[in-house]
Structure formats: C-alpha cells, structure tokens
Design a protein around this motif. Structure first.
Motif, mmCIF file in Angstrom:
data_model
loop_
_atom_site.group_PDB
_atom_site.id
_atom_site.type_symbol
_atom_site.label_atom_id
_atom_site.label_comp_id
_atom_site.label_asym_id
_atom_site.label_seq_id
_atom_site.Cartn_x
_atom_site.Cartn_y
_atom_site.Cartn_z
ATOM 1 N N ALA A 249 -51.989 49.288 59.004
ATOM 2 C CA ALA A 249 -50.566 49.335 58.678
ATOM 3 C C ALA A 249 -49.772 48.692 59.811
ATOM 4 O O ALA A 249 -50.166 48.809 60.977
ATOM 5 N N PRO A 250 -48.703 47.973 59.490
ATOM 6 C CA PRO A 250 -48.039 47.837 58.186
ATOM 7 C C PRO A 250 -48.548 46.688 57.324
ATOM 8 O O PRO A 250 -47.834 46.211 56.455
ATOM 9 N N HIS A 251 -49.787 46.233 57.528
ATOM 10 C CA HIS A 251 -50.463 45.276 56.636
ATOM 11 C C HIS A 251 -49.711 43.944 56.505
ATOM 12 O O HIS A 251 -49.285 43.537 55.425
ATOM 13 N N THR A 252 -49.574 43.285 57.639
ATOM 14 C CA THR A 252 -48.953 41.956 57.654
ATOM 15 C C THR A 252 -49.733 40.989 56.768
ATOM 16 O O THR A 252 -50.968 40.953 56.801
ATOM 17 N N ILE A 253 -48.998 40.210 55.978
ATOM 18 C CA ILE A 253 -49.604 39.226 55.074
ATOM 19 C C ILE A 253 -49.365 37.834 55.658
ATOM 20 O O ILE A 253 -48.231 37.472 55.975
ATOM 21 N N THR A 254 -50.431 37.065 55.806
ATOM 22 C CA THR A 254 -50.333 35.712 56.347
ATOM 23 C C THR A 254 -50.983 34.732 55.381
ATOM 24 O O THR A 254 -52.109 34.959 54.919
ATOM 25 N N VAL A 255 -50.266 33.675 55.063
ATOM 26 C CA VAL A 255 -50.811 32.599 54.231
ATOM 27 C C VAL A 255 -50.956 31.370 55.117
ATOM 28 O O VAL A 255 -49.986 30.930 55.740
ATOM 29 N N GLU A 256 -52.166 30.832 55.188
ATOM 30 C CA GLU A 256 -52.440 29.656 56.005
ATOM 31 C C GLU A 256 -52.868 28.495 55.121
ATOM 32 O O GLU A 256 -53.534 28.684 54.101
ATOM 33 N N GLY A 257 -52.476 27.303 55.523
ATOM 34 C CA GLY A 257 -52.894 26.098 54.823
ATOM 35 C C GLY A 257 -53.101 24.970 55.809
ATOM 36 O O GLY A 257 -52.621 25.020 56.947
ATOM 37 N N GLU A 258 -53.840 23.952 55.390
ATOM 38 C CA GLU A 258 -54.067 22.792 56.240
ATOM 39 C C GLU A 258 -53.715 21.535 55.466
ATOM 40 O O GLU A 258 -54.200 21.333 54.350
ATOM 41 N N SER B 119 -48.706 28.142 58.792
ATOM 42 C CA SER B 119 -48.903 29.582 58.682
ATOM 43 C C SER B 119 -47.579 30.261 58.373
ATOM 44 O O SER B 119 -46.560 30.000 59.027
ATOM 45 N N PHE B 120 -47.598 31.119 57.366
ATOM 46 C CA PHE B 120 -46.426 31.895 56.955
ATOM 47 C C PHE B 120 -46.817 33.373 57.001
ATOM 48 O O PHE B 120 -47.825 33.769 56.395
ATOM 49 N N SER B 121 -46.060 34.168 57.745
ATOM 50 C CA SER B 121 -46.398 35.592 57.893
ATOM 51 C C SER B 121 -45.200 36.467 57.567
ATOM 52 O O SER B 121 -44.071 36.173 57.980
ATOM 53 N N ILE B 122 -45.478 37.556 56.856
ATOM 54 C CA ILE B 122 -44.428 38.523 56.522
ATOM 55 C C ILE B 122 -45.027 39.926 56.559
ATOM 56 O O ILE B 122 -46.190 40.134 56.180
ATOM 57 N N THR B 123 -44.239 40.873 57.052
ATOM 58 C CA THR B 123 -44.669 42.265 57.130
ATOM 59 C C THR B 123 -43.861 43.086 56.142
ATOM 60 O O THR B 123 -42.621 43.068 56.192
ATOM 61 N N PRO B 124 -44.503 43.790 55.216
ATOM 62 C CA PRO B 124 -43.772 44.592 54.221
ATOM 63 C C PRO B 124 -42.797 45.553 54.891
ATOM 64 O O PRO B 124 -43.120 46.206 55.888
ATOM 65 N N GLY B 125 -41.586 45.586 54.353
ATOM 66 C CA GLY B 125 -40.564 46.480 54.868
ATOM 67 C C GLY B 125 -39.656 45.862 55.908
ATOM 68 O O GLY B 125 -38.597 46.419 56.217
ATOM 69 N N GLU B 126 -40.034 44.700 56.453
ATOM 70 C CA GLU B 126 -39.199 44.046 57.447
ATOM 71 C C GLU B 126 -38.285 43.023 56.781
ATOM 72 O O GLU B 126 -38.570 42.533 55.686
ATOM 73 N N ASN B 127 -37.202 42.669 57.456
ATOM 74 C CA ASN B 127 -36.227 41.740 56.873
ATOM 75 C C ASN B 127 -36.350 40.327 57.444
ATOM 76 O O ASN B 127 -35.436 39.513 57.320
ATOM 77 N N SER B 128 -37.500 40.029 58.077
ATOM 78 C CA SER B 128 -37.703 38.700 58.632
ATOM 79 C C SER B 128 -39.115 38.216 58.356
ATOM 80 O O SER B 128 -40.010 39.012 58.031
ATOM 81 N N PHE B 129 -39.299 36.903 58.447
ATOM 82 C CA PHE B 129 -40.641 36.327 58.333
ATOM 83 C C PHE B 129 -40.733 35.149 59.283
ATOM 84 O O PHE B 129 -39.721 34.618 59.753
ATOM 85 N N SER B 130 -41.950 34.740 59.579
ATOM 86 C CA SER B 130 -42.140 33.701 60.579
ATOM 87 C C SER B 130 -42.975 32.555 60.041
ATOM 88 O O SER B 130 -43.820 32.727 59.157
ATOM 89 N N LEU B 131 -42.706 31.372 60.583
ATOM 90 C CA LEU B 131 -43.507 30.183 60.340
ATOM 91 C C LEU B 131 -44.085 29.746 61.679
ATOM 92 O O LEU B 131 -43.354 29.654 62.666
#
Length: 277
Positions: free
Chosen positions: A44-53, A69-81
């Motif tokens: 927890a909190p089970h961050t989800i990351t999608v990666e591509g090449e 790479s795109f990452s988002i954490t459930p419940g948070e109001n931000s995401f990162s690249l």
C-alpha cells in the motif's frame, strides 16, 4: 492531455539548414511503443506505473530511444512523468523536446488565469504581441481567435525546480505543473481560445526549445546535443487543484519563486519571422 513533441526535432514544420523536411513537432507522439509494461506495487498505497519504450530511428541520422514512465498513486491528487532519452548511436546527435500539456473546460473559461515563475515573457510573433499585456488571463470561446503563443524564461529554486499554475475564474479549480529547468530550460504558453468546436484549449509547455522551426533555435542555443551512449532525463509532476485553498497555495509557491519580481514583458519576438518567411 499531454503530447510529447520531439525528440529528433520539434517546433513548426519546414526545411532545416541541411535540407531535411521537418514535420510539425517531431515524430514521437505518432510513434507507437515497442514495449509496454504495467507495474502495480505490492505494498500500500499500490502505486501504478505504466512504462513504454519508443524508438526513433532514421538511417544514418538518429538512433534515439525513449523509456517513458507514468506513475500515479490511488488517492493522491498528482501524478508524475519520468522519461529517459538515450542516444544508441555511435555519434553525437541533436535532440529537442516540448511537453505540450493541454487544458480546456472546466478549468479554462472566461476569466481563467495562468501563473508562471519566469523572469521574462515575449510573443512568438507580432500577432501574439497584441495580447501580451493580458497574457495571464483568458477569453471565453471566441470565433475568429487565432492562436497566441508566448515564450517564457523560467526562474527556479536552488534545485532547479519551477512551477506553472492554471486556474478557473473563481480560483477554486486548477492544475499545477512542476518541472526542472536543468532538464527543460524554457516554457511556452499556447492560448487557443477559439470556439468549442474548433478547439478551446490552452497549452502549458515546458521544453528544451520553443515552438520555432529547429533552424531558428540553433542560434538561440536551444537545440542541445546528446552524446553517443548518453541519457537525458525529464521529470514532471502534474497536480489537480480542487479547492480555493489548494489553488491559493500553488499560486503562493509561484510568487515565492518570483521573489517579489514581476515577469518582464518584452514586445520584440526572439525570432523575427517577418524576415525569414
């Protein structure tokens, strides 16, 4: 919402100094990933990351590979690249990137406002100069409105981090973008408040370069080099602002970076397109 423009080149279409025909904003946004991976953290909190090449290969020219790479954490109001560009060639090469981040309704509306920590702003061309004094505010959908584009020179904290904020008229809904000027030294703001059908949108666009054709940016020092085998990193954080308190806090962060100084308005475009077209 976000389009990567680059990496071999970016900017307006045209012919480069070497005679190569350059399409609008490069090829990466139209190139599919060769691999895609989805990672979900076990804890927890089970961050989800999608990666591509994504690979940009041109015989005898480019061998650029980008791990996105795109990452988002459930419940948070931000995401990162978090992107890594690597030159797989045996030769040094040029590269350019603009992170073209688009926002529309309900944040964009008549009376919406943009803030950016910057020392200077200038118009992309003479048409944009007409709206320079009102660069921070937006019209509602306006038929016949051509795009107005502005070039900004960001200011940052000691770590190179800087911020831009867009919020609605009431100031209770918005978005902020944090990026690093050592990676992305310039900022473009694209105002396209045309009709809803034609595209009512604004772009907040950190990059290595502005939106001019590549050949006009080399003299400005905005076409960097990536050495053979070298990697470049690009990190951005987007935050959704869902209350007046969050909007006010983000705007205060921009003003803190400005340190009491105003963004200087320069009416002369950094490239005189009337002399080169």
């Amino acid at each position: 919402m976000m389009v990567r423009c680059g990496y071999e080149w970016t900017g307006h279409p045209g012919v480069d100094d070497n005679g190569q025909l350059l399409s609008l904003h490069g090829r990466v946004q139209n190139t599919p990933s060769s691999t895609i991976k989805v990672i979900i953290s076990d804890e927890a909190p089970h961050t989800i990351t999608v990666e591509g090449e994504v690979s940009e290969r041109t015989f005898k020219k480019a061998e650029l590979v980008t791990k996105t790479s795109f990452s988002i954490t459930p419940g948070e109001n931000s995401f990162s690249l978090n992107d890594t560009l690597t030159n797989k060639s045996d030769y040094d090469d040029e590269y350019q990137i603009i992170y073209h981040s688009n926002f529309g309704s309900p944040i964009l509306e008549k009376g919406a406002k943009v803030y950016a920590a910057a020392s200077e702003i200038s118009p992309f061309n003479s048409y944009a100069d007409k709206g320079l004094k009102d660069w921070q505010t937006y019209l509602g959908p306006t038929k016949g409105y051509d795009e107005m584009v502005y070039n900004l020179k960001p200011v940052a904290d000691k770590s190179g981090n800087t911020l831009a904020v867009l919020h609605n008229k009431a100031g209770n809904l918005g978005v902020s973008m944090q990026y690093n000027t050592s990676q992305l030294p310039v900022l473009t703001i694209w105002k396209n408040t045309d009709t809803l059908q034609q595209g009512y949108v604004t772009g907040i666009e950190p990059g290595t370069s502005y939106a001019y054709n590549t050949k006009f940016q080399r003299p400005l020092g905005l076409v960097p080099t990536i050495h053979a085998g070298e990697s470049k990193h690009f990190d951005l954080t987007y935050t959704v602002l869902s209350s007046s308190a969050e909007v006010d806090s983000a705007v205060k962060d921009v003003n803190k970076l400005l340190n009491g100084k105003k963004v200087q308005q320069v009416h002369e475009p950094i490239v005189d397109l009337s002399k080169v077209q």
